[in-house]
Motif scaffolding. Structure first.
Motif, PDB file in Angstrom:
ATOM      1  N   LYS A 445     -29.173  62.199  66.973  1.00 54.30           N
ATOM      2  CA  LYS A 445     -29.791  61.851  65.703  1.00 54.30           C
ATOM      3  C   LYS A 445     -31.237  61.421  65.933  1.00 54.30           C
ATOM      4  O   LYS A 445     -31.589  60.921  66.998  1.00 54.30           O
ATOM      5  CB  LYS A 445     -29.028  60.697  65.030  1.00 54.30           C
ATOM      6  CG  LYS A 445     -27.574  60.995  64.690  1.00 54.30           C
ATOM      7  CD  LYS A 445     -26.902  59.758  64.133  1.00 54.30           C
ATOM      8  CE  LYS A 445     -25.433  60.026  63.840  1.00 54.30           C
ATOM      9  NZ  LYS A 445     -25.274  60.943  62.690  1.00 54.30           N
ATOM     10  N   ASN A 527     -31.609  67.539  53.184  1.00 54.11           N
ATOM     11  CA  ASN A 527     -30.165  67.739  53.107  1.00 54.11           C
ATOM     12  C   ASN A 527     -29.749  69.056  53.772  1.00 54.11           C
ATOM     13  O   ASN A 527     -28.641  69.168  54.313  1.00 54.11           O
ATOM     14  CB  ASN A 527     -29.720  67.719  51.643  1.00 54.11           C
ATOM     15  CG  ASN A 527     -28.208  67.790  51.506  1.00 54.11           C
ATOM     16  OD1 ASN A 527     -27.490  67.005  52.108  1.00 54.11           O
ATOM     17  ND2 ASN A 527     -27.730  68.742  50.723  1.00 54.11           N
ATOM     18  N   GLY A 530     -28.956  68.341  57.325  1.00 59.49           N
ATOM     19  CA  GLY A 530     -28.085  67.184  57.545  1.00 59.49           C
ATOM     20  C   GLY A 530     -28.817  65.858  57.454  1.00 59.49           C
ATOM     21  O   GLY A 530     -28.394  64.877  58.079  1.00 59.49           O
ATOM     22  N   GLY A 531     -29.876  65.842  56.673  1.00 60.49           N
ATOM     23  CA  GLY A 531     -30.682  64.626  56.609  1.00 60.49           C
ATOM     24  C   GLY A 531     -30.840  64.083  55.208  1.00 60.49           C
ATOM     25  O   GLY A 531     -30.326  64.636  54.233  1.00 60.49           O
ATOM     26  N   THR A 532     -31.585  62.981  55.092  1.00 60.67           N
ATOM     27  CA  THR A 532     -31.914  62.389  53.802  1.00 60.67           C
ATOM     28  C   THR A 532     -33.211  61.604  53.958  1.00 60.67           C
ATOM     29  O   THR A 532     -33.782  61.502  55.042  1.00 60.67           O
ATOM     30  CB  THR A 532     -30.783  61.478  53.297  1.00 60.67           C
ATOM     31  OG1 THR A 532     -31.025  61.131  51.928  1.00 60.67           O
ATOM     32  CG2 THR A 532     -30.696  60.191  54.111  1.00 60.67           C
ATOM     33  N   TYR A 551     -27.597  55.375  58.682  1.00 62.47           N
ATOM     34  CA  TYR A 551     -27.994  56.097  59.901  1.00 62.47           C
ATOM     35  C   TYR A 551     -26.865  56.973  60.425  1.00 62.47           C
ATOM     36  O   TYR A 551     -27.082  58.136  60.780  1.00 62.47           O
ATOM     37  CB  TYR A 551     -28.413  55.093  60.973  1.00 62.47           C
ATOM     38  CG  TYR A 551     -28.673  55.724  62.314  1.00 62.47           C
ATOM     39  CD1 TYR A 551     -29.813  56.503  62.527  1.00 62.47           C
ATOM     40  CD2 TYR A 551     -27.780  55.554  63.365  1.00 62.47           C
ATOM     41  CE1 TYR A 551     -30.047  57.095  63.757  1.00 62.47           C
ATOM     42  CE2 TYR A 551     -28.000  56.159  64.601  1.00 62.47           C
ATOM     43  CZ  TYR A 551     -29.132  56.920  64.791  1.00 62.47           C
ATOM     44  OH  TYR A 551     -29.358  57.517  66.002  1.00 62.47           O
ATOM     45  N   SER A 553     -24.487  58.326  58.897  1.00 57.33           N
ATOM     46  CA  SER A 553     -24.054  59.393  57.977  1.00 57.33           C
ATOM     47  C   SER A 553     -24.972  60.607  57.981  1.00 57.33           C
ATOM     48  O   SER A 553     -24.664  61.611  57.312  1.00 57.33           O
ATOM     49  CB  SER A 553     -23.959  58.838  56.551  1.00 57.33           C
ATOM     50  OG  SER A 553     -23.055  57.765  56.492  1.00 57.33           O
ATOM     51  N   HIS A 554     -26.109  60.541  58.685  1.00 58.48           N
ATOM     52  CA  HIS A 554     -27.066  61.641  58.640  1.00 58.48           C
ATOM     53  C   HIS A 554     -27.597  61.951  60.036  1.00 58.48           C
ATOM     54  O   HIS A 554     -27.765  61.060  60.862  1.00 58.48           O
ATOM     55  CB  HIS A 554     -28.238  61.298  57.707  1.00 58.48           C
ATOM     56  CG  HIS A 554     -27.821  61.045  56.302  1.00 58.48           C
ATOM     57  ND1 HIS A 554     -27.455  59.796  55.841  1.00 58.48           N
ATOM     58  CD2 HIS A 554     -27.680  61.897  55.246  1.00 58.48           C
ATOM     59  CE1 HIS A 554     -27.124  59.881  54.564  1.00 58.48           C
ATOM     60  NE2 HIS A 554     -27.246  61.136  54.176  1.00 58.48           N
ATOM     61  N   GLN A 555     -27.854  63.233  60.250  1.00 58.90           N
ATOM     62  CA  GLN A 555     -28.408  63.622  61.544  1.00 58.90           C
ATOM     63  C   GLN A 555     -29.905  63.333  61.598  1.00 58.90           C
ATOM     64  O   GLN A 555     -30.449  63.022  62.652  1.00 58.90           O
ATOM     65  CB  GLN A 555     -28.154  65.118  61.795  1.00 58.90           C
ATOM     66  CG  GLN A 555     -28.429  65.520  63.222  1.00 58.90           C
ATOM     67  CD  GLN A 555     -27.942  66.913  63.530  1.00 58.90           C
ATOM     68  OE1 GLN A 555     -27.601  67.685  62.624  1.00 58.90           O
ATOM     69  NE2 GLN A 555     -27.889  67.271  64.812  1.00 58.90           N
ATOM     70  N   LEU A 557     -33.035  61.174  59.459  1.00 64.39           N
ATOM     71  CA  LEU A 557     -33.383  60.217  58.414  1.00 64.39           C
ATOM     72  C   LEU A 557     -34.893  60.096  58.367  1.00 64.39           C
ATOM     73  O   LEU A 557     -35.532  59.788  59.368  1.00 64.39           O
ATOM     74  CB  LEU A 557     -32.743  58.846  58.710  1.00 64.39           C
ATOM     75  CG  LEU A 557     -33.134  57.704  57.768  1.00 64.39           C
ATOM     76  CD1 LEU A 557     -32.637  57.990  56.347  1.00 64.39           C
ATOM     77  CD2 LEU A 557     -32.567  56.374  58.270  1.00 64.39           C
TER      78      LEU A 557
END
Length: 834
Positions: A445, A527, A530-532, A551, A553-555, A557
């Motif tokens: 990540k 998204n 795999g991000g936000t 952190y 929940s997303h690859q 950020l």
């Protein structure tokens, strides 16, 4: 108010410890009150030529009873006193004499106690004072100490040493308060205090006053005392330093110093004091101001070497009593000392486009950094007057000798550029593919923190601060920012994409056809990988568990931070641009630490663009009178134009969208060098959007959090010149073994001389923060004055001790020691101490 003990109280105290009390009453005045004065369980026996009968009763007939044996009139002496054995066995004999009762009540056993009680009747007639005195507790076998404790009670303190009594009187003097000394005088203790001043300090006067003592202390300090003169002088020097070093009294000492400086006419002749002498002088603020004045002159005329300036500020003045009052000015002086020679020694000759980028990234950015540090220090300094002339010089050097010529030299390369790209530096358009995507291999990540307008030189300071945090490593690199260098395009370039394009109306900028403005639109684009995205302020307001969930929940950020641009881009606040930069560094450190607390180990900090800023009003020659023209002007800013069919103009450099790697049909025009397009609205001093190096060299900080310690303060070694102490002071050399760097920060230590666990000198706090590569620059010397406690250590082994504060506490631990032996020939001073 506390009630004074009565005769009945004294008798009750005696009977609580023994069963027989003999009372001598020469006048016989208490005979009629005996029954009412004695405790109820006590039998009163009045002697009437029946001593033997009384003795037989109390010793044989009633061996467990309690008796008050009352004797009126004269008492036979020696063997004529048939009750002598009882008086000796159950003594001392009770008497109703006020002085005697008070002596017993206070436990005064030293010879002369009755004289003390009579001499200071005004004190002992006040029950509250007596009660407080008893609670100290009272040292009854030394009347000098008792008088000192009486002084402490009158001054409202527990400490009774002469130095602490004097400290309180000086604090009150600084406040214009005479109540403390007035109390001493009212209770007959003023002469006692002045005898202490003579015996301990050597101060004498026909009409002594606290103000006179203060003036005398400062006059002695101004001549650096003469610690070889006598132990009294060393006592004075030790206490003077102690008064100044203590937070309790340092403010008062500054007030008193101001008065003494005026009365001594210290300013007259200060300009003639030799520089080496001045550097070691800090009794009066006039010396500090003279040091600053000479440094200003040396920097402005370039007659003082940079090394000498840095040494004067860091090694010599940092320990000055007045340094904190002028720390901001010293920051400004240090920055000016770096900036002016850096500009005047620079040659702004560029071989090509790549050479300009590399030289700015590796060297020239520091000029912008020094300018920022100087300008912000000047802006926030409480006392600006000492560096007013230097401020004008720095401003002129920065703008006319750096910004303008660099802008011209760089513009030559910009004008020759046919494609806004270079092999020498990653393009901002490739940020995601070059810096983010490779870190995601193997389900790893990454967090990207984007700070709006985080200029490269500000990022360099942030990088150093991160390296100074334990278990963090950080490296700084640069990218070639997009053109125009403004927020909408810069933010879009940092997102994953294959094509960037302006909308038909300019903004928003599209990333692969998707809007990239606002956090929601950016989160939607992220998204896909795999991000936000989230705003920094929202991230900081989260609870720790919520940050960890975000952190995990997303690859990828993306955290968006906006302090510098939000401040600089407004007319009402653009003067605070450099203050905003300092705020941004603090805020970003907080974000980074909280990301690490959320288990993030790979963090990248970058920006959408940099900026140009100058404190002074823009000179007319940098305002463009020429106006952009074309078939359609879509967007007009002080530093760029978006439009269609834009007409060529020698005041501008024109780029097609293809040259800039953009997929729209909008052309871009950039004012040459550092010029601004004149138009209504905010933004003359703070601008971005153009092609200056300050705007388009974009930082990339790569941060990793490890489990191992990465930071350790510099080491300090003790270099004694001898292991013997033969005088009343000791000078020790200390060596900082390496220069200060981000991962090896400064170390603060206390130096003192100890005999066992007893401090036998003054104690000095020292900071080792030299950044010099040269070893000789990293030496410091400390001078310690031996106290009277050192007398007991003569011909004994003692230790010079460096101590370090235990982190998170106010306690200190040993850092390093060096053994010494005291070998002194003493001449005992007359007088006494307390």
């Amino acid at each position: 108010m506390t009630k004074a003990p009565t005769i009945a109280d004294h008798l009750a105290d005696r009977f609580s410890a023994q069963r027989i009390v003999v009372w001598h009453d020469p006048d016989g005045g208490y005979g009629s009150e005996l029954v009412s004065l004695a405790p109820s369980d006590v039998t009163v026996l009045s002697i009437a030529d029946d001593e033997f009968a009384v003795k037989h009763r109390v010793l044989r007939d009633e061996p467990t009873g309690k008796f008050l044996i009352y004797r009126a009139g004269a008492v036979p002496e020696g063997v004529g006193n048939w009750l002598l054995d009882i008086e000796l066995g159950y003594g001392p004999v009770f008497t109703a004499d006020r002085v005697a009762l008070m002596r017993v009540d206070l436990g005064l056993t030293a010879p002369g106690a009755d004289d003390l009680l009579s001499e200071h009747a005004a004190f002992f007639d006040e029950p509250t004072l007596v009660t407080t005195l008893k609670a100290l507790p009272l040292v009854g076998d030394d009347l000098t100490v008792v008088r000192a404790q009486m002084c402490a009670v009158l001054l409202g303190q527990k400490e009774h040493s002469f130095s602490e009594l004097t400290r309180t009187l000086l604090i009150q003097l600084a406040d214009g308060d005479t109540s403390g000394f007035d109390a001493l005088a009212a209770h007959g203790l003023d002469a006692f205090y002045w005898s202490g001043a003579a015996s301990i300090y050597g101060f004498t006067s026909q009409a002594p006053t606290v103000a006179g003592l203060s003036h005398w202390m400062f006059s002695r300090a101004a001549t650096k005392f003469d610690v070889a003169e006598s132990s009294k002088t060393r006592n004075l020097a030790l206490d003077f330093r102690g008064f100044r070093d203590s937070k309790r009294s340092s403010a008062a000492m500054k007030t008193l110093a101001s008065t003494a400086e005026t009365n001594l006419d210290y300013a007259n002749g200060i300009d003639a004091v030799p520089w080496p002498t001045l550097l070691s002088t800090d009794v009066f603020v006039g010396a500090e101001r003279e040091v600053i004045r000479r440094l200003v002159d040396g920097i402005a005329s370039q007659t003082m070497a940079r090394h000498d300036i840095v040494e004067a500020i860091s090694a010599r003045r940092r320990e000055s009593f007045w340094f904190d009052d002028y720390a901001t000015l010293y920051t400004a002086l240090g920055a000016a000392a770096e900036l002016i020679p850096a500009v005047r020694n620079a040659t702004f000759h560029l071989e090509d486009f790549a050479d300009g980028l590399k030289q700015y990234r590796d060297e020239w950015f520091r000029i912008d950094q020094h300018y920022r540090l100087f300008t912000e220090a000047y802006r926030t300094a409480e006392f600006k007057q000492p560096i007013e002339t230097l401020t004008e010089l720095v401003e002129n050097v920065y703008i006319t000798e750096f910004l303008a010529p660099l802008g011209i030299a760089w513009q030559e390369q910009v004008s020759l550029t046919t494609e806004w790209r270079t092999p020498a530096m990653t393009s901002q358009r490739d940020f995601y593919s070059e810096h983010v995507a490779p870190t995601l291999v193997g389900r790893k990540k990454t967090v990207v923190v984007i700070s709006d307008a985080l200029r490269y030189e500000v990022a360099d300071e942030l990088t150093a601060r991160i390296r100074g945090e334990n278990r963090f490593s950080a490296s700084l690199d640069a990218m070639l920012g997009v053109l125009p260098s403004y927020t909408q395009l810069g933010m879009a370039a940092l997102l994953p994409h294959t094509a960037l394009a302006h909308s038909p109306g300019g903004d928003p900028v599209l990333a692969d056809g998707h809007r990239s403005d606002g956090t929601a639109n950016r989160a939607e684009i992220l998204n896909g990988v795999g991000g936000t995205a989230i705003q920094a302020r929202d991230f900081l307001e989260m609870k720790p568990a919520e940050r960890r969930d975000l952190y995990s929940s997303h690859q990828v950020l993306y955290v968006y931070h906006d302090t510098i641009d939000a401040t600089g881009d407004k007319a009402v606040s653009e003067h605070r641009t450099f203050a905003a930069a300092a705020d941004a560094i603090r805020e970003l450190l907080d974000v980074i630490k909280k990301l690490a607390g959320a288990n993030a180990t790979n963090i990248i900090v970058t920006a959408d663009h940099g900026f140009l800023y100058q404190r002074s009003k823009l000179a007319e020659q940098f305002n463009l009178t020429a106006k952009p023209h074309g078939e359609e002007i879509v967007k007009l800013n002080r530093r760029y134009v978006l439009g269609r069919g834009l007409k060529d103009d020698p005041a501008f450099t024109t780029f097609t969208p293809e040259q800039l790697g953009l997929a729209s049909d909008l052309e871009v025009q950039i004012p040459n060098s550092i010029h601004r397009i004149v138009q209504p609205g905010a933004g003359f001093q703070f601008v971005h959007g153009g092609a200056s190096l300050q705007e388009i060299v974009v930082p990339v900080i790569t941060i990793n959090k490890s489990r191992n310690d990465t930071v350790e303060p510099v080491h300090v070694d003790i270099h004694p010149e001898s292991n013997r102490i033969t005088t009343g002071q000791i000078v020790v050399k200390l060596y900082q073994s390496s220069k200060v760097e981000p991962h090896r920060p400064a170390r603060t230590l206390r130096a003192g001389l100890y005999f066992g666990d007893t401090l036998i000198s003054d104690e000095k706090e020292m900071t080792f923060d030299s950044t010099s590569d040269t070893g000789r620059d990293r030496f410091q010397s400390v001078t310690l004055l031996l106290s009277k406690d050192a007398d007991a250590a003569n011909n004994q082994h003692v230790e010079f001790r460096l101590s370090e504060r235990i982190e998170g506490t106010d306690q200190w631990k040993k850092y390093k020691i060096a053994p010494y032996t005291i070998k002194r020939a003493f001449a005992v001073d007359d007088g006494w101490d307390f």
